[in-house]
Design a protein around this motif. Structure first.
Motif, PDB file in Angstrom:
ATOM      1  N   CYS A  56      -8.719   4.419  -2.104  1.00  0.00           N
ATOM      2  CA  CYS A  56      -7.801   3.197  -2.269  1.00  0.00           C
ATOM      3  C   CYS A  56      -8.482   2.585  -3.487  1.00  0.00           C
ATOM      4  CB  CYS A  56      -7.522   2.592  -1.006  1.00  0.00           C
ATOM      5  SG  CYS A  56      -6.644   0.972  -1.383  1.00  0.00           S
ATOM      6  N   ILE A  57      -7.747   2.132  -4.521  1.00  0.00           N
ATOM      7  CA  ILE A  57      -8.136   1.341  -5.571  1.00  0.00           C
ATOM      8  C   ILE A  57      -7.700  -0.173  -5.372  1.00  0.00           C
ATOM      9  CG2 ILE A  57      -8.474   3.432  -7.065  1.00  0.00           C
ATOM     10  CD1 ILE A  57      -5.826   2.375  -8.422  1.00  0.00           C
ATOM     11  N   LYS A  58      -6.950  -0.220  -4.413  1.00  0.00           N
ATOM     12  CA  LYS A  58      -6.422  -1.439  -3.978  1.00  0.00           C
ATOM     13  C   LYS A  58      -5.631  -2.152  -4.885  1.00  0.00           C
ATOM     14  CE  LYS A  58     -10.634  -2.115  -2.495  1.00  0.00           C
ATOM     15  NZ  LYS A  58     -11.614  -1.187  -2.030  1.00  0.00           N
ATOM     16  N   CYS A  59      -4.541  -1.401  -5.571  1.00  0.00           N
ATOM     17  CA  CYS A  59      -3.812  -1.793  -6.428  1.00  0.00           C
ATOM     18  C   CYS A  59      -2.500  -2.522  -6.009  1.00  0.00           C
ATOM     19  CB  CYS A  59      -3.239  -0.426  -7.278  1.00  0.00           C
ATOM     20  SG  CYS A  59      -2.136   0.454  -6.054  1.00  0.00           S
ATOM     21  N   ARG A  60      -2.318  -2.279  -4.622  1.00  0.00           N
ATOM     22  CA  ARG A  60      -1.397  -2.929  -3.982  1.00  0.00           C
ATOM     23  C   ARG A  60       0.093  -2.807  -4.025  1.00  0.00           C
ATOM     24  NH1 ARG A  60      -3.744  -8.910  -2.803  1.00  0.00           N
ATOM     25  NH2 ARG A  60      -5.872  -8.400  -3.092  1.00  0.00           N
ATOM     26  N   ARG A  61       0.336  -1.475  -4.549  1.00  0.00           N
ATOM     27  CA  ARG A  61       1.862  -0.899  -4.763  1.00  0.00           C
ATOM     28  C   ARG A  61       2.275  -0.729  -3.323  1.00  0.00           C
ATOM     29  NH1 ARG A  61       1.464   3.919  -9.140  1.00  0.00           N
ATOM     30  NH2 ARG A  61       1.351   2.671 -10.880  1.00  0.00           N
ATOM     31  N   CYS A  62       1.489  -0.026  -2.335  1.00  0.00           N
ATOM     32  CA  CYS A  62       2.011   0.250  -1.051  1.00  0.00           C
ATOM     33  C   CYS A  62       2.306  -1.077  -0.285  1.00  0.00           C
ATOM     34  CB  CYS A  62       0.888   1.083  -0.337  1.00  0.00           C
ATOM     35  SG  CYS A  62      -0.763   0.101  -0.201  1.00  0.00           S
ATOM     36  N   MET A  63       1.654  -2.015  -0.532  1.00  0.00           N
ATOM     37  CA  MET A  63       1.676  -3.287   0.038  1.00  0.00           C
ATOM     38  C   MET A  63       3.109  -3.755  -0.290  1.00  0.00           C
ATOM     39  SD  MET A  63      -1.051  -6.293  -0.306  1.00  0.00           S
ATOM     40  CE  MET A  63      -0.668  -7.987  -0.585  1.00  0.00           C
ATOM     41  N   SER A  71       3.694  -3.923   7.502  1.00  0.00           N
ATOM     42  CA  SER A  71       2.533  -3.017   8.155  1.00  0.00           C
ATOM     43  C   SER A  71       1.202  -3.255   7.327  1.00  0.00           C
ATOM     44  CB  SER A  71       2.870  -1.756   8.487  1.00  0.00           C
ATOM     45  OG  SER A  71       3.827  -1.644   9.477  1.00  0.00           O
ATOM     46  N   LEU A  72       1.272  -3.100   5.979  1.00  0.00           N
ATOM     47  CA  LEU A  72       0.135  -3.180   5.139  1.00  0.00           C
ATOM     48  C   LEU A  72       0.116  -4.297   4.402  1.00  0.00           C
ATOM     49  CD1 LEU A  72       0.868   0.258   3.595  1.00  0.00           C
ATOM     50  CD2 LEU A  72      -0.657  -0.095   5.460  1.00  0.00           C
ATOM     51  N   PHE A  73      -1.045  -5.000   4.210  1.00  0.00           N
ATOM     52  CA  PHE A  73      -1.419  -6.298   3.511  1.00  0.00           C
ATOM     53  C   PHE A  73      -2.978  -6.143   3.052  1.00  0.00           C
ATOM     54  CE2 PHE A  73      -1.667 -10.532   2.355  1.00  0.00           C
ATOM     55  CZ  PHE A  73      -0.316 -10.706   1.964  1.00  0.00           C
ATOM     56  N   ALA A  74      -3.431  -7.051   2.270  1.00  0.00           N
ATOM     57  CA  ALA A  74      -4.775  -6.779   1.707  1.00  0.00           C
ATOM     58  C   ALA A  74      -5.517  -7.589   2.852  1.00  0.00           C
ATOM     59  CB  ALA A  74      -4.918  -7.838   0.505  1.00  0.00           C
ATOM     60  N   CYS A 103       7.969   5.517   6.635  1.00  0.00           N
ATOM     61  CA  CYS A 103       9.120   5.911   5.562  1.00  0.00           C
ATOM     62  C   CYS A 103       8.247   6.663   4.592  1.00  0.00           C
ATOM     63  CB  CYS A 103       9.879   4.804   5.136  1.00  0.00           C
ATOM     64  SG  CYS A 103       8.755   3.502   4.423  1.00  0.00           S
ATOM     65  N   GLY A 104       6.967   6.368   4.385  1.00  0.00           N
ATOM     66  CA  GLY A 104       6.201   7.091   3.282  1.00  0.00           C
ATOM     67  C   GLY A 104       6.615   6.497   2.143  1.00  0.00           C
ATOM     68  N   GLN A 105       7.148   5.443   1.928  1.00  0.00           N
ATOM     69  CA  GLN A 105       7.582   4.826   0.580  1.00  0.00           C
ATOM     70  C   GLN A 105       6.018   4.419   0.052  1.00  0.00           C
ATOM     71  OE1 GLN A 105      10.211   4.333  -1.722  1.00  0.00           O
ATOM     72  NE2 GLN A 105      10.820   5.843  -0.195  1.00  0.00           N
ATOM     73  N   CYS A 106       4.980   3.988   0.813  1.00  0.00           N
ATOM     74  CA  CYS A 106       3.802   3.686   0.409  1.00  0.00           C
ATOM     75  C   CYS A 106       3.145   4.997  -0.119  1.00  0.00           C
ATOM     76  CB  CYS A 106       2.850   3.226   1.617  1.00  0.00           C
ATOM     77  SG  CYS A 106       2.875   4.292   3.003  1.00  0.00           S
ATOM     78  N   ALA A 107       3.368   6.153   0.379  1.00  0.00           N
ATOM     79  CA  ALA A 107       2.948   7.581  -0.085  1.00  0.00           C
ATOM     80  C   ALA A 107       3.406   7.656  -1.391  1.00  0.00           C
ATOM     81  CB  ALA A 107       3.015   8.572   0.949  1.00  0.00           C
ATOM     82  N   ALA A 108       4.580   7.259  -1.485  1.00  0.00           N
ATOM     83  CA  ALA A 108       5.553   7.636  -2.848  1.00  0.00           C
ATOM     84  C   ALA A 108       4.953   6.892  -3.958  1.00  0.00           C
ATOM     85  CB  ALA A 108       7.085   7.525  -2.729  1.00  0.00           C
ATOM     86  N   VAL A 109       4.362   5.787  -3.856  1.00  0.00           N
ATOM     87  CA  VAL A 109       4.095   4.977  -4.965  1.00  0.00           C
ATOM     88  C   VAL A 109       2.493   4.942  -5.195  1.00  0.00           C
ATOM     89  CG1 VAL A 109       5.997   3.402  -4.906  1.00  0.00           C
ATOM     90  CG2 VAL A 109       4.060   2.696  -3.627  1.00  0.00           C
ATOM     91  N   GLY A 138      -4.783   9.239  -4.158  1.00  0.00           N
ATOM     92  CA  GLY A 138      -4.681  10.148  -2.856  1.00  0.00           C
ATOM     93  C   GLY A 138      -4.735   9.230  -1.594  1.00  0.00           C
ATOM     94  N   ALA A 139      -4.859   8.003  -1.657  1.00  0.00           N
ATOM     95  CA  ALA A 139      -5.185   7.115  -0.416  1.00  0.00           C
ATOM     96  C   ALA A 139      -4.147   7.135   0.570  1.00  0.00           C
ATOM     97  CB  ALA A 139      -5.472   5.640  -1.241  1.00  0.00           C
ATOM     98  N   ILE A 140      -3.009   7.383   0.181  1.00  0.00           N
ATOM     99  CA  ILE A 140      -1.792   7.504   1.147  1.00  0.00           C
ATOM    100  C   ILE A 140      -1.074   8.849   0.994  1.00  0.00           C
ATOM    101  CG2 ILE A 140       0.058   6.585   2.460  1.00  0.00           C
ATOM    102  CD1 ILE A 140      -0.756   3.943   1.648  1.00  0.00           C
ATOM    103  N   THR A 141      -1.114   9.925   1.850  1.00  0.00           N
ATOM    104  CA  THR A 141      -0.381  11.044   1.609  1.00  0.00           C
ATOM    105  C   THR A 141       0.504  11.272   3.069  1.00  0.00           C
ATOM    106  OG1 THR A 141      -2.470  12.486   2.364  1.00  0.00           O
ATOM    107  CG2 THR A 141      -2.218  12.007   0.187  1.00  0.00           C
TER     108      THR A 141
END
Lengths: 169, 589
Positions: free
Chosen positions: B146-153, B164-167, B192-198, B202-205
């Motif tokens: 994880c590079i902590k970009c926060r897109r998933c968040m 569900s996800l937060f820093a 939903c995997g929208q986190c994996a999509a953005v 390879g931190a979320i797959t």
């Protein structure tokens, strides 16, 4: 885990008192619902009420402010001010100001961590001691300095920390 | 309008535009690892730094608004060195082997490092701790990458409203995840995997099912059937270099045969079946409400999207009775494959393995729901995302682009145009309306090209009303009724439409899709899905629909056949057993 000897808010004998505190928290949070940026002040209030931030209090904050629990936890984890562990009966603060630091404050801290088996910000299982660091107590001539509650210990050596701890019930 | 100068070139932008937006308008690429389209910029990754004349230091172009006459340089030694430095620091703490990472050659960090000429990392120091969270059926998180970009968040909180996800934590210790380092399984994640999509790295797959599928194919005692969701055909091509919006239905069928599946079927078949069941269910609810004056849960919500189902189970349990009891097309397929088809083909259902190819990660969760075994076995065994199918095709050495077109097998391989459009927001609604209108009036839906235009497109919440006229005698209670329908895509929009409903707005039928754009924008689709890509895929889906003779679910001959030979009629005893389900309230903790 040994039972805490002291009266603590999380102790069963204070159950009624504790429930009251949660009720009070709920009312406070509800009154802040529409205030932008209410989370941090509300967390401060909660910590003042309980002495720390128990999970149940954080759940109330999350629910009543309509914020995800992950966000509430994220803010709690970001600020060192907030603590999710109950504080011990006695708070030990080790000075890490410049003077204390150069005269071995770090070694004193390490000795305390080893003796108490906790890290900075932690509380012993028997809830007797909490360990914190401070930035200059204004007693640089006595470095390194450790305070336990209001009592100051000067020129502390790592080998003497257990002696200090033994003075506290 | 504001005029700025980027690399001396004047660019006119709308007031309030950021430098990043201005550069995009001018065709100048500024890299970013954290920005999410249409969302408030976070300024987290720091690789979009640019020079602004007169500014004290370099600025992040994603968070800096343009001001009149601003002189911006995006390509100076200073800027290049700064970006390179940021990427070097990110890589220096990155814990993961590029060579064996599932995102190898598809990783934004790796690509950017190459573009910026990062070939050597001089910083020796601590790397992140790799903690793997594979607690859920659909997703795998690796904190080391994880590079902590926060897109998933951003997507989890701002687009999906799931939270569900937060820093968590601070500094080097910070990580993105659920509260207090819980695993995803323990929180309100809807998979939903929208986190994996953005995720840029390879931190979320998705949790891969590829090996299980190979194993089943290679087991001679197993009869392996595959179903492909409508959204796959408009996106799979992207895995092989085709432009978004290229339809590859025929090649996909050929590839699936070459992979070794015993039968290649279409989820479109059960999408049509869904319309028969769900449309009938809606008409029954309306009759009960209007004629029998019963307390009936209306509006009826669609139930195809498993992320939405789980979301409602967490956040809106009071509306579970409003959700259609119809299983999703994927699950209907599994249930009839191991009953109706097993009997027809003379195969013991215990030997049938049902594999689905879905644009979705939540489908992996759905397939494993304990109640989804009405055939007597787990109805759907394995779920591959579009990306996984792309990988399987590559693993087997198939040259996708040279494949000839093939067609699906019968009797579960035929789908109407109405089934195709299940793939995008508004599609299930339109498909249902095409059929329900005709059942009630005996006439074709009186709209141009059968399209319910107001519910098409990427607006978050869409509404339409349709006056029902010329009802057959048995449906006379609907004569003159304004059928009010709503459509929402992206769970944040689902929340909006539900709140509107709570505020007194009247609807009869609401379609909700978990992902922005619908399934074509699903969490399992090829990366990277922008609104432009969504629109191209949607256009392709409507092309597929319009290119068919068969455009209404109730006219699908295979659907007629399954009712004649097996199910009798919609909402019969047997269809109730096999095609319908129930929902549970879930604790938000």
């Amino acid at each position: 885990m040994t039972e805490p000897k002291t009266k603590s808010v999380s102790c069963s004998c204070d159950q009624v008192h504790e429930d009251e505190l949660y009720e009070r928290l709920k009312i406070i949070v509800q009154s802040q619902r529409t205030v932008p940026g209410a989370l941090i002040p509300v967390l401060q209030t909660a910590q003042n009420l309980f002495g720390y931030l128990p999970e149940k209090a954080l759940r109330i904050v999350s629910k009543e402010l309509k914020l995800p629990y992950s966000e509430v936890a994220g803010v709690v984890g970001f600020y060192s001010y907030f603590s999710t562990t109950p504080k011990g009966k006695h708070t030990i603060r080790v000075c890490m100001g410049t003077a204390c630091y150069v005269r071995g404050g770090q070694d004193v801290l390490k000795a305390l961590m080893k003796e108490l088996e906790i890290g900075v910000g932690g509380t012993t299982d028997d809830r007797k001691f909490s360990l914190e660091v401070g930035r200059c107590f204004g007693a640089c001539g006595l470095a390194p300095v450790v305070m336990v509650d209001d009592e100051t210990f000067q020129r502390v050596k790592p080998s003497k920390v257990s002696e200090i701890l033994n003075q506290f019930e | 309008m504001t005029t700025v100068y980027i690399n001396k070139q004047p660019v006119e932008v709308k007031e309030g535009s950021t430098i990043l937006e201005a550069a995009a308008k001018a065709g100048i690429k500024i890299p970013t690892l954290c920005h999410v389209e249409n969302q408030i910029p976070k300024g987290a990754c720091r690789v979009c730094m640019v020079d602004v004349e007169g500014a004290k230091s370099m600025v992040a172009s994603c968070t800096t608004p343009c001001s009149e006459g601003m002189k911006i340089t995006t390509n100076s030694r200073n800027v290049r060195e700064a970006r390179k430095f940021v990427v070097e620091l990110l890589i220096s703490e990155h814990c993961g082997e590029c060579k064996t990472c599932v995102r190898n050659e598809d990783c934004e960090l790796q690509t950017l490092a190459r573009e910026l000429g990062v070939f050597d990392i001089d910083y020796e120091g601590e790397t992140l701790v790799s903690y793997i969270d594979d607690s859920t059926p659909a997703l795998v998180r690796d904190s080391g990458k994880c590079i902590k970009c926060r897109r998933c968040m951003t997507v989890c909180n701002e687009i999906q409203g799931v939270g569900s996800l937060f820093a968590q934590g601070r500094g080097f210790e910070s990580r993105i995840g659920p509260a207090f380092d819980q695993e995803l399984e323990g929180v309100t994640c809807v998979q939903c995997g929208q986190c994996a999509a953005v995720c840029p790295v390879g931190a979320i797959t998705e949790k891969e099912h590829i090996d299980y599928v190979w194993e089943a194919i290679e087991d001679p005692s197993k009869f392996v059937v595959v179903q492909t969701a409508p959204a796959i055909r408009a996106a799979l091509g992207e895995c092989f270099g085709y432009e978004p919006g290229t339809l590859v239905t025929g090649k996909m069928v050929s590839a699936l045969r070459l992979l070794g599946f015993d039968r290649v079927f279409d989820t479109n078949f059960t999408a049509d079946l869904t319309i028969m069941e769900e449309g009938t269910e809606l008409l029954v609810r309306l009759k009960e409400a209007l004629v029998d004056k019963k307390q009936v849960a209306l509006p009826q919500f669609t139930s195809c999207s498993p992320g939405w189902i789980k979301y409602a189970e967490y956040f809106y349990p009071e509306f579970l009775d409003n959700i259609s009891t119809c299983k999703s097309p994927q699950q209907m397929f599994g249930a009839v494959a191991k009953t109706f088809y097993a009997k027809k083909a003379g195969v013991d259902p215990k030997d049938i393995v049902v594999v689905s190819v879905m644009p979705c990660t939540a489908k992996k969760f759905e397939a494993q729901r304990p109640e989804m075994n009405d055939s007597g076995y787990q109805d759907v065994d394995f779920v591959l995302t579009t990306r996984e199918l792309g990988r399987m095709i590559k693993q087997s050495g198939i040259d996708f682009k040279t494949l000839k077109d093939d067609v699906m097998d019968s009797p579960m391989g035929s789908g109407s145009g109405a089934a195709d459009i299940f793939a995008n927001t508004g599609g299930v609604m339109e498909a249902a309306v095409r059929t329900a209108y005709e059942i009630v009036t005996g006439n074709e839906l009186p709209l141009e090209n059968l399209h319910v235009q107001p519910v098409i497109g990427l607006e978050g919440v869409k509404k339409a009303s349709l006056k029902i006229e010329g009802c057959k005698p048995e449906w006379s209670f609907l004569e003159g009724v304004e059928l009010k329908v709503g459509v929402a895509h992206g769970l944040g929009n689902a929340r909006k439409i539900i709140e509107a409903m709570r505020g007194g707005e009247e609807f009869h039928f609401i379609e909700i899709m978990t992902c922005p754009g619908g399934c074509i924008g699903g969490g399992g689709q090829p990366r990277f899905t922008t609104d432009e890509v969504r629109m191209k895929r949607i256009e392709a889906i409507y092309r597929e629909d319009e290119g068919k003779q068969l455009r209404k679910s109730h006219e699908n001959p295979e659907v007629k056949q399954i009712y004649e030979e097996f199910l009798e009629k919609p909402i019969s005893h047997l269809s109730h057993k096999l095609l319908h389900t129930s929902y549970i309230e879930r604790n938000q903790n």
